[in-house]
Design an enzyme around this catalytic site. Structure first.
Site, PDB file in Angstrom:
ATOM      1  N   GLY A 236      78.587  40.831  22.168  1.00 36.22           N
ATOM      2  CA  GLY A 236      77.666  41.856  21.675  1.00 36.22           C
ATOM      3  C   GLY A 236      76.199  41.496  21.669  1.00 36.22           C
ATOM      4  O   GLY A 236      75.350  42.356  21.406  1.00 36.22           O
ATOM      5  N   PRO A 272      80.848  36.128  24.724  1.00 33.65           N
ATOM      6  CA  PRO A 272      79.649  36.728  25.317  1.00 33.65           C
ATOM      7  C   PRO A 272      79.896  37.175  26.749  1.00 33.65           C
ATOM      8  O   PRO A 272      80.635  36.530  27.489  1.00 33.65           O
ATOM      9  CB  PRO A 272      78.641  35.571  25.290  1.00 33.65           C
ATOM     10  CG  PRO A 272      79.487  34.345  25.414  1.00 33.65           C
ATOM     11  CD  PRO A 272      80.779  34.658  24.698  1.00 33.65           C
ATOM     12  N   GLY A 273      79.294  38.268  27.113  1.00 33.49           N
ATOM     13  CA  GLY A 273      79.343  38.729  28.499  1.00 33.49           C
ATOM     14  C   GLY A 273      77.924  38.875  28.995  1.00 33.49           C
ATOM     15  O   GLY A 273      77.390  38.054  29.727  1.00 33.49           O
ATOM     16  N   ARG A 310      75.038  52.466  34.731  1.00 30.80           N
ATOM     17  CA  ARG A 310      74.462  52.355  33.380  1.00 30.80           C
ATOM     18  C   ARG A 310      73.365  53.390  33.087  1.00 30.80           C
ATOM     19  O   ARG A 310      73.377  54.000  32.019  1.00 30.80           O
ATOM     20  CB  ARG A 310      73.938  50.941  33.109  1.00 30.80           C
ATOM     21  CG  ARG A 310      75.011  49.849  33.205  1.00 30.80           C
ATOM     22  CD  ARG A 310      74.576  48.527  32.606  1.00 30.80           C
ATOM     23  NE  ARG A 310      74.568  48.581  31.160  1.00 30.80           N
ATOM     24  CZ  ARG A 310      73.482  48.643  30.427  1.00 30.80           C
ATOM     25  NH1 ARG A 310      72.298  48.628  30.997  1.00 30.80           N
ATOM     26  NH2 ARG A 310      73.561  48.705  29.118  1.00 30.80           N
ATOM     27  N   TYR A 314      74.566  55.762  30.108  1.00 34.85           N
ATOM     28  CA  TYR A 314      74.016  55.436  28.780  1.00 34.85           C
ATOM     29  C   TYR A 314      72.507  55.692  28.681  1.00 34.85           C
ATOM     30  O   TYR A 314      71.879  55.228  27.715  1.00 34.85           O
ATOM     31  CB  TYR A 314      74.215  53.947  28.460  1.00 34.85           C
ATOM     32  CG  TYR A 314      75.583  53.392  28.733  1.00 34.85           C
ATOM     33  CD1 TYR A 314      76.691  53.813  28.002  1.00 34.85           C
ATOM     34  CD2 TYR A 314      75.776  52.418  29.707  1.00 34.85           C
ATOM     35  CE1 TYR A 314      77.940  53.273  28.238  1.00 34.85           C
ATOM     36  CE2 TYR A 314      77.025  51.871  29.953  1.00 34.85           C
ATOM     37  CZ  TYR A 314      78.104  52.307  29.219  1.00 34.85           C
ATOM     38  OH  TYR A 314      79.339  51.771  29.463  1.00 34.85           O
ATOM     39  N   CYS A 341      75.499  63.511  44.760  1.00 29.64           N
ATOM     40  CA  CYS A 341      75.263  64.920  44.432  1.00 29.64           C
ATOM     41  C   CYS A 341      75.466  65.210  42.951  1.00 29.64           C
ATOM     42  O   CYS A 341      76.343  65.996  42.568  1.00 29.64           O
ATOM     43  CB  CYS A 341      76.187  65.785  45.263  1.00 29.64           C
ATOM     44  SG  CYS A 341      76.186  65.250  46.961  1.00 29.64           S
ATOM     45  N   TYR A 370      77.983  44.423  33.687  1.00 30.95           N
ATOM     46  CA  TYR A 370      78.336  45.856  33.708  1.00 30.95           C
ATOM     47  C   TYR A 370      77.664  46.597  34.856  1.00 30.95           C
ATOM     48  O   TYR A 370      77.347  47.777  34.746  1.00 30.95           O
ATOM     49  CB  TYR A 370      78.020  46.513  32.353  1.00 30.95           C
ATOM     50  CG  TYR A 370      78.618  45.746  31.196  1.00 30.95           C
ATOM     51  CD1 TYR A 370      80.004  45.745  30.999  1.00 30.95           C
ATOM     52  CD2 TYR A 370      77.836  44.974  30.331  1.00 30.95           C
ATOM     53  CE1 TYR A 370      80.569  45.005  29.970  1.00 30.95           C
ATOM     54  CE2 TYR A 370      78.405  44.234  29.302  1.00 30.95           C
ATOM     55  CZ  TYR A 370      79.765  44.262  29.128  1.00 30.95           C
ATOM     56  OH  TYR A 370      80.336  43.530  28.122  1.00 30.95           O
TER      57      TYR A 370
HETATM   58  N1  LLP Z   1      84.583  41.194  23.387  1.00 32.62           N
HETATM   59  C1  LLP Z   1      85.099  42.437  23.353  1.00 32.62           C
HETATM   60  C2  LLP Z   1      86.351  42.665  22.638  1.00 32.62           C
HETATM   61  C3  LLP Z   1      84.429  43.496  23.997  1.00 32.62           C
HETATM   62  O1  LLP Z   1      84.950  44.720  23.943  1.00 32.62           O
HETATM   63  C4  LLP Z   1      83.220  43.239  24.672  1.00 32.62           C
HETATM   64  C5  LLP Z   1      82.492  44.331  25.347  1.00 32.62           C
HETATM   65  C6  LLP Z   1      82.725  41.914  24.701  1.00 32.62           C
HETATM   66  C7  LLP Z   1      83.433  40.920  24.040  1.00 32.62           C
HETATM   67  C8  LLP Z   1      81.465  41.522  25.421  1.00 32.62           C
HETATM   68  O2  LLP Z   1      80.340  42.111  24.925  1.00 32.62           O
HETATM   69  P1  LLP Z   1      78.870  41.661  25.429  1.00 32.62           P
HETATM   70  O3  LLP Z   1      78.628  40.243  24.959  1.00 32.62           O
HETATM   71  O4  LLP Z   1      78.843  41.743  26.900  1.00 32.62           O
HETATM   72  O5  LLP Z   1      77.979  42.633  24.780  1.00 32.62           O
HETATM   73  N2  LLP Z   1      79.584  49.004  29.690  1.00 32.62           N
HETATM   74  C9  LLP Z   1      78.665  48.799  28.605  1.00 32.62           C
HETATM   75  C10 LLP Z   1      79.095  47.648  27.705  1.00 32.62           C
HETATM   76  C11 LLP Z   1      80.476  47.808  27.146  1.00 32.62           C
HETATM   77  C12 LLP Z   1      80.935  46.602  26.371  1.00 32.62           C
HETATM   78  C13 LLP Z   1      82.356  46.687  26.030  1.00 32.62           C
HETATM   79  N3  LLP Z   1      82.862  45.552  25.310  1.00 32.62           N
HETATM   80  C14 LLP Z   1      77.263  48.584  29.153  1.00 32.62           C
HETATM   81  O6  LLP Z   1      77.069  48.696  30.366  1.00 32.62           O
HETATM   82  O7  LLP Z   1      76.327  48.367  28.391  1.00 32.62           O
END
Ligand code: LLP
Length: 410
Positions: A236, A272-273, A310, A314, A341, A370
């Site tokens: 997050g 983290p992602g 994105r 969003y 389109c 993403y």
């Molecule tokens: N853990 C869980 C259980 C999650 O559902 C997620 C993301 C993460 C970790 C990783 O979160 P991060 O560190 O990347 O914020 N498609 C959207 C983001 C959706 C995130 C879904 N869950 C975007 O493009 O912003």
């Protein structure tokens, strides 16, 4: 962004200029800097060096298997949410003992697959899932380790569409339901509870939502009076997109988390992602046409919402920069759009820009997370290639899809 930046007039990813790269590869394509990914990971690790947490990279942010393999070499595990992601993580070499599986709708097939692979934890998100998981494990005489995901009813203060921590959201169990399931978990003979997990959303830039979450976790852990082996704090952490000054205070966060885990004598899992890979990727695109109208000029790109959704999904804002800088001014307002389109197939409006022309290359920034993982074949468009740059080394880590294969794939 140290490894993705201009050197004089030209935009470079590590030691390779995009002008040069675009002579080799057909746009649109994604391009990542391995050095940037490693730097982000090192920065992350350094802030948690007191607790050496298990860092489970969130595969949904970028599921390219070569990237997963690089992260594996750096010691990462994986956070997965589907059989596909789990398979990719395993194939990349990530050990099952470093993989956690979350998600509200894991199917019987997916659970069976995960159980058989002996992954570290399955994070349960409903009572029905616990019942099914226990039944499957019994059937194949396996005892498994599980977590329960808490929904802390905390507002993450970010885009509503990527918030997950309110009771109104489908994720995890509310405090009451968490405690109910906790009481029953001993009856599920094949499940051993080891973890409490939480994830309140993505692209969070303020510390308060995390503080509030820890307060709820504290309350719940005290109520259970149970020694959890792990706390999975989810992911997050937000990154600065357009406004580069708006930075998350990761040090504050790591202090809070480490203190909390120490107090409760738990091991830390982090997922983290975006933080690891968001700023390490760009989408290279070429201007197909410039369409002039009275109020603005449409810069029609060869990348569309199928390549990067994105902005359409969003209203996310990604900077778009030229691969080659010049000192002239574009005289009108600009709207960068894709070829698809749909009116929502647009990326950005700007009032000030340098002069650009058809066939110029532009770069959509901060799309490592993403970006490709949300790409689709809408309008029967092949998904773009992915290129990984490591210093002056260029590697195609995913080929551009072929239209023929797309059409015949049934
Ligand atoms: N853990 C869980 C259980 C999650 O559902 C997620 C993301 C993460 C970790 C990783 O979160 P991060 O560190 O990347 O914020 N498609 C959207 C983001 C959706 C995130 C879904 N869950 C975007 O493009 O912003």
């Amino acid at each position: 962004m140290k490894f993705l930046s201009y050197k004089k007039k030209f935009f470079f990813v590590d030691k390779i200029s995009i002008e040069k790269l675009s002579k080799k590869f057909k746009s649109p394509y994604y391009c990542y800097s391995l050095s940037q990914i490693k730097l982000n990971l090192d920065n992350f690790k350094n802030l948690f060096n007191k607790s050496s947490p298990l860092i489970c990279f969130s595969v949904k942010s970028n599921s390219n298997i070569k990237i997963l393999n690089e992260l594996k070499k750096e010691g990462c595990g994986a956070d997965v949410v589907s059989m596909g992601e789990l398979s990719a993580a395993l194939k990349s070499g990530i050990k099952p003992s470093k993989i956690v599986f979350s998600g509200v709708g894991k199917t019987e097939e997916e659970l069976l697959f995960a159980i058989k692979k002996n992954i570290l934890l399955i994070n349960i998100e409903s009572e029905s899932e616990a019942i099914l998981l226990n039944k499957i494990s019994q059937k194949i005489s396996k005892k498994i380790f599980v977590g329960i995901r808490l929904n802390p009813n905390v507002n993450s203060g970010n885009i509503r569409k990527i918030s997950t921590g309110l009771n109104d959201d489908k994720f995890g169990l509310t405090e009451k339901n968490f405690l109910n399931l906790f009481k029953k978990v001993n009856n599920y003979k094949n499940l051993t509870l080891q973890c409490i997990s939480v994830h309140i959303g993505s692209q969070i830039l303020k510390i308060n939502p995390f503080k509030n979450t820890l307060n709820v976790l504290e309350k719940i852990i005290n109520k259970t009076n149970f020694q959890f082996k792990y706390i999975d704090f989810g992911g997050g952490i937000g990154i600065p997109y357009e406004n580069k000054n708006n930075k998350f205070d990761l040090r504050k966060y790591s202090n809070l988390v480490e203190k909390f885990a120490l107090k409760h004598r738990c091991k830390i899992i982090l997922e983290p992602g975006r933080f690891i890979i968001g700023n390490a990727g760009i989408l290279v695109t070429k201007i197909t046409y410039i369409k002039k109208t009275k109020n603005k000029d449409f810069i029609i790109l060869d990348a569309g919402m199928n390549d990067l959704i994105r902005p359409a999904l969003y209203n996310a804002r990604h900077s778009i920069v030229p691969s080659k800088k010049n000192n002239t001014n574009y005289k009108k307002n600009i709207e960068f759009v894709g070829p698809i389109c749909e009116t929502s197939d647009k990326f950005l409006n700007v009032k000030k820009y340098q002069h650009i022309k058809e066939k110029d290359f532009l770069l959509i920034l901060d799309v490592g997370a993403y970006g490709m993982s949300l790409a689709s074949n809408y309008c029967f468009r092949p998904k773009p290639a992915e290129i990984l740059i490591s210093k002056s080394n260029i590697k195609v880590i995913r080929k551009k899809e072929k239209i023929n294969k797309l059409i015949m794939n049934n």
